[in-house]
Design a protein around this motif. Structure first.
Motif, PDB file in Angstrom:
ATOM      1  N   GLY A 101      -3.890 -11.764  11.681  1.00 10.05           N
ATOM      2  CA  GLY A 101      -3.997 -11.943  10.238  1.00 10.05           C
ATOM      3  C   GLY A 101      -2.874 -11.198   9.549  1.00 10.05           C
ATOM      4  O   GLY A 101      -3.053 -10.116   9.005  1.00 10.05           O
ATOM      5  N   SER A 102      -1.698 -11.780   9.582  1.00 13.74           N
ATOM      6  CA  SER A 102      -0.523 -11.072   9.083  1.00 13.74           C
ATOM      7  C   SER A 102      -0.479 -10.984   7.559  1.00 13.74           C
ATOM      8  O   SER A 102       0.167 -10.077   7.016  1.00 13.74           O
ATOM      9  CB  SER A 102       0.747 -11.764   9.581  1.00 13.74           C
ATOM     10  OG  SER A 102       0.765 -13.116   9.156  1.00 13.74           O
ATOM     11  N   GLU A 103      -1.170 -11.863   6.872  1.00 13.94           N
ATOM     12  CA  GLU A 103      -1.116 -11.848   5.413  1.00 13.94           C
ATOM     13  C   GLU A 103      -1.765 -10.568   4.875  1.00 13.94           C
ATOM     14  O   GLU A 103      -2.926 -10.277   5.153  1.00 13.94           O
ATOM     15  CB  GLU A 103      -1.835 -13.061   4.839  1.00 13.94           C
ATOM     16  CG  GLU A 103      -1.724 -13.154   3.322  1.00 13.94           C
ATOM     17  CD  GLU A 103      -2.388 -14.407   2.770  1.00 13.94           C
ATOM     18  OE1 GLU A 103      -2.441 -14.545   1.534  1.00 13.94           O
ATOM     19  OE2 GLU A 103      -2.841 -15.237   3.578  1.00 13.94           O
ATOM     20  N   GLY A 104      -1.010  -9.795   4.112  1.00  9.76           N
ATOM     21  CA  GLY A 104      -1.512  -8.562   3.535  1.00  9.76           C
ATOM     22  C   GLY A 104      -1.382  -7.362   4.439  1.00  9.76           C
ATOM     23  O   GLY A 104      -1.660  -6.228   4.024  1.00  9.76           O
ATOM     24  N   ALA A 105      -0.963  -7.578   5.693  1.00  8.95           N
ATOM     25  CA  ALA A 105      -0.861  -6.455   6.632  1.00  8.95           C
ATOM     26  C   ALA A 105       0.406  -5.632   6.417  1.00  8.95           C
ATOM     27  O   ALA A 105       0.441  -4.444   6.770  1.00  8.95           O
ATOM     28  CB  ALA A 105      -0.899  -6.975   8.064  1.00  8.95           C
ATOM     29  N   GLY A 106       1.448  -6.243   5.848  1.00  5.85           N
ATOM     30  CA  GLY A 106       2.720  -5.547   5.701  1.00  5.85           C
ATOM     31  C   GLY A 106       2.630  -4.254   4.904  1.00  5.85           C
ATOM     32  O   GLY A 106       3.030  -3.188   5.390  1.00  5.85           O
TER      33      GLY A 106
END
Length: 577
Positions: A101-106
């Motif tokens: 779940g890469s969205e928002g992980a940055g």
């Protein structure tokens, strides 16, 4: 493992507890050790930062000592050969992340300061042969034996279902590199879930338990313990080692923590570990639970030594005792005696025999000598002429204040007892002057007479006039006889010549008035002294209240609000007396 879901309202339990922790930290300034206050501030700052980032992701950190097989286990759990593992140790120098779940992980990883990132949403695990060829281990055996498809088969990233997972492989916390230990200590305070990876050879190492696991005993709800490399034990040794480890964990305060026995090399137990991690991520409560545990641990440190019982407000009897002691030390007794003597002198001067009244005026007035009989003075600069307090008087006043503070702070921790004593002595330098000023500005009725003074004075003068008239009359009669002049007939009363009666009446009346006046003056002086003592004591009490009682009361109220805030930060109902 985690029972409560994350609250999202402004008045969620976590929000209320963080607010209570911040209140307790503020109230504890100067009363609690600064290192504890700094720790509380760090928890608040981290909580604020973490809650502003992705709440959809659960961050799970793998922590282990050198040789525990932590990186190999990380590869086995992710199903990807992304963490370096080798015989030469340590192999992990910087944290690396496996992300579902890469969205928002940055932004979350930026805050964690994790630069090496691997997105695993669409990754496909390699088979054991490929992994063994690349890493020299059999970490992939777990993947090939337990799952044949995508990594999504164990952590599902359905776009319709919110939720994400970040696994972190961290440096060894017993590394000889100081930088590695700093990274581990920092991230141990930031991840949502802590996974302690141990091995059969070093699972009882004191460094692991004392320096790390025991410090996070309050975080049991977001903690897992993994005994890796069980393939190195025979079947009979595994239960023995697990029982031993559970005993050590109990000593660390981790009695309700999931314990997994795994072998990253063979894949044994890896599926169960994945299932535990997946359950934590699906519940999405780890963030809140972790922060709750941080608040709990910090609150306990803030309240170290507290009795958890509020201090009683100051009793009036204690304040009155303090006022009496300060009154005695400040010279109230001296002033009261001066009031009594001054009244007696004034009474004698106003009601005594007119011929000898001037003698009493020659005596020094004790109130005037104390500068307490002046008129039209400025209260702001008015002071008495009492001698400056000597060592005995200062010791008496200091002892009274100290005794008062000790009684008021009974039951408080040492640090708060010290702050209450400090509050009681906050005006120690100016207190003697304020007491002296209070005495100087107290209305002692020093220039006020009594109702009977003018009556006695008029009668004294009438008696004196009668005696003088009688003496004059007798003198005239004596002169006429001396010059052989026939005097007129002298009137008599009951055979007594009127002139003689006038002299006798005037003298006797003067004597009686003198005796009666001295009696009246004695009682009047005592009454005036009692009134003066009452007013002086009240003046001293007001000074004591302003400069001693009020600061102590404020400090007691601060302590009570402190333990109330700490109680609320711990999730308990605030105690109010």
């Amino acid at each position: 493992m985690v029972k409560h879901k994350e609250e999202t309202t402004d008045q969620s339990p976590l929000t209320l507890r963080l607010e209570a922790l911040d209140e307790a930290r503020t109230l504890g300034e100067g009363r609690v050790e600064q290192v504890t206050l700094d720790a509380a501030l760090l928890v608040l700052e981290r909580a604020a930062a973490r809650r502003s980032l992705s709440a959809e992701h659960t961050v799970v950190g793998f922590f282990g000592a050198t040789g525990s097989g932590k990186s190999t286990l990380f590869n086995a759990v992710t199903g990807e050969n992304i963490a370096r593992s080798a015989a030469t140790r340590p192999t992990t120098s910087q944290p690396l992340a496996g992300i579902w779940g890469s969205e928002g992980a940055g932004p979350l990883l930026d805050w964690l300061d994790v630069a090496e990132r691997h997105v695993l949403d669409n990754a496909t695990p390699q088979n054991s042969t490929q992994q063994n060829a690349q890493s020299g281990t059999q970490a992939g055996a777990a993947s090939s034996s337990s799952e044949k498809g995508s990594v999504r088969s164990w952590f599902r990233k359905d776009p319709k279902v919110p939720g994400g997972l970040i696994l972190l492989d961290l440096p060894d916390f017993d590394s000889t590199e100081l930088k590695h230990r700093e990274i581990v200590e920092r991230l141990a305070g930031m991840v949502d879930v802590i996974v302690w990876v141990l091995d059969p050879q070093k699972y009882a190492d004191a460094t692991v338990h004392h320096d790390f696991m025991r410090k996070f005993s309050a975080h049991g709800a977001v903690t897992m313990v993994v005994l890796n490399q069980i393939d190195r034990l025979n079947e009979r040794e595994v239960p023995q080692v697990l029982d031993s480890l559970r005993g050590i964990m109990a000593q660390d305060g981790l009695t309700k923590v999931d314990l997994h026995a795994v072998s990253a090399r063979t894949g044994q137990g890896v599926d169960k570990l994945r299932a535990s991690i997946r359950r934590v991520a699906d519940e999405r409560a780890a963030l809140s639970t972790r922060l709750m545990a941080d608040v709990e641990r910090t609150s306990e440190a803030l309240a170290q030594g507290a009795t958890w019982e509020p201090l009683a407000q100051i009793e009036s009897v204690d304040e009155q005792r303090l006022a009496r002691q300060l009154a005695h030390a400040s010279g109230v007794d001296v002033v009261v005696r001066a009031v009594q003597r001054s009244y007696a002198l004034d009474a004698g001067a106003k009601t005594g025999w007119p011929v000898t009244r001037w003698i009493s005026r020659l005596r020094p007035d004790p109130l005037r000598r104390l500068n307490l009989k002046s008129k039209d003075v400025n209260p702001a600069v008015n002071r008495t002429s009492l001698p400056k307090p000597g060592a005995a008087q200062r010791a008496e006043a200091d002892g009274a204040v100290r005794e008062f503070a000790d009684r008021a702070s009974t039951g408080a921790p040492d640090a708060w007892r010290s702050s209450i004593r400090k509050a009681a002595r906050s005006s120690a330098e100016i207190l003697p002057d304020r007491l002296d000023q209070a005495l100087a500005n107290t209305d002692l009725a020093a220039n006020k007479g009594s109702w009977w003074w003018p009556i006695f004075s008029v009668i004294q003068w009438l008696a004196l006039v009668a005696a003088v008239v009688g003496l004059g009359w007798l003198g005239v009669l004596f002169g006429l006889q001396y010059f052989q002049i026939q005097p007129p007939e002298t009137p008599t009363v009951e055979g007594w010549p009127v002139p003689t009666l006038l002299v006798a009446f005037g003298v006797l009346l003067g004597i009686v008035l003198g005796i009666a006046g001295s009696v009246f003056a004695r009682f009047g002086a005592k009454s005036r002294a009692r009134t003066a003592r009452k007013r002086l004591n009240e003046a001293v009490r007001k000074v004591a209240h302003e400069h001693v009682t009020a600061p102590v009361s404020a400090e007691i109220d601060r302590y009570n609000r402190f333990i109330n805030a700490v109680s609320r930060a711990r999730g308990q109902q605030g105690r109010r007396r």
